[in-house]
Design a protein around this motif. Sequence first.
Motif, PDB file in Angstrom:
ATOM      1  N   ALA A 173       0.814  -1.245   0.206  1.00  0.00           N
ATOM      2  CA  ALA A 173       0.129  -0.024   0.019  1.00  0.00           C
ATOM      3  C   ALA A 173       0.674   1.423   0.151  1.00  0.00           C
ATOM      4  O   ALA A 173       0.702   2.292  -0.701  1.00  0.00           O
ATOM      5  N   HIS A 174       1.902   1.171   0.729  1.00  0.00           N
ATOM      6  CA  HIS A 174       2.792   2.449   1.029  1.00  0.00           C
ATOM      7  C   HIS A 174       3.557   2.712  -0.359  1.00  0.00           C
ATOM      8  O   HIS A 174       3.449   3.842  -0.927  1.00  0.00           O
ATOM      9  N   ILE A 175       4.081   1.857  -0.944  1.00  0.00           N
ATOM     10  CA  ILE A 175       4.915   1.767  -2.174  1.00  0.00           C
ATOM     11  C   ILE A 175       3.874   2.250  -3.392  1.00  0.00           C
ATOM     12  O   ILE A 175       4.251   3.087  -4.335  1.00  0.00           O
ATOM     13  N   ARG A 176       2.399   1.679  -3.482  1.00  0.00           N
ATOM     14  CA  ARG A 176       1.625   2.091  -4.546  1.00  0.00           C
ATOM     15  C   ARG A 176       1.185   3.355  -4.325  1.00  0.00           C
ATOM     16  O   ARG A 176       1.086   4.268  -5.343  1.00  0.00           O
ATOM     17  N   HIS A 177       0.944   3.933  -3.198  1.00  0.00           N
ATOM     18  CA  HIS A 177       0.452   5.267  -2.843  1.00  0.00           C
ATOM     19  C   HIS A 177       1.738   6.452  -3.095  1.00  0.00           C
ATOM     20  O   HIS A 177       1.481   7.543  -3.562  1.00  0.00           O
ATOM     21  N   ALA A 178       2.806   6.002  -2.639  1.00  0.00           N
ATOM     22  CA  ALA A 178       3.740   7.164  -2.487  1.00  0.00           C
ATOM     23  C   ALA A 178       4.988   7.250  -3.593  1.00  0.00           C
ATOM     24  O   ALA A 178       5.726   7.824  -3.857  1.00  0.00           O
ATOM     25  N   HIS A 179       4.978   5.805  -4.398  1.00  0.00           N
ATOM     26  CA  HIS A 179       6.209   5.556  -5.288  1.00  0.00           C
ATOM     27  C   HIS A 179       5.682   5.226  -6.756  1.00  0.00           C
ATOM     28  O   HIS A 179       6.730   4.838  -7.610  1.00  0.00           O
TER      29      HIS A 179
END
Length: 104
Positions: free
Chosen positions: A54-60
Amino acid sequence: MKAPTNRRRAIAKALTALLPLAPYADMEKIRAEAGRAHLHNLPPTIAVWLAIIAHIRHAHTDYEKLLADGYDRDSARFFVIEQTNIVLTRWRATRFLDADDESE
């Protein structure tokens, strides 16, 4: 609400095992997300994996842009798999996304 100490330790251990070279700022955001209440009933390794993706998807990745352009969640997720795996590779992840895996 903070996760109990044993849970926080398990999350930290799983995060280090899954992402040995992730930047500290990203790891802290992932650690915080993995400890949130909506992931509390999951084993720490699964909670961490879901928080990582989720973090990678939204931030990167371009995920948010794709959603803003009108793509549905599943289509947007499909189109950012390669970008997500590039970030996972850079961070020396021990697991990657598979386009055929529908669980993420």
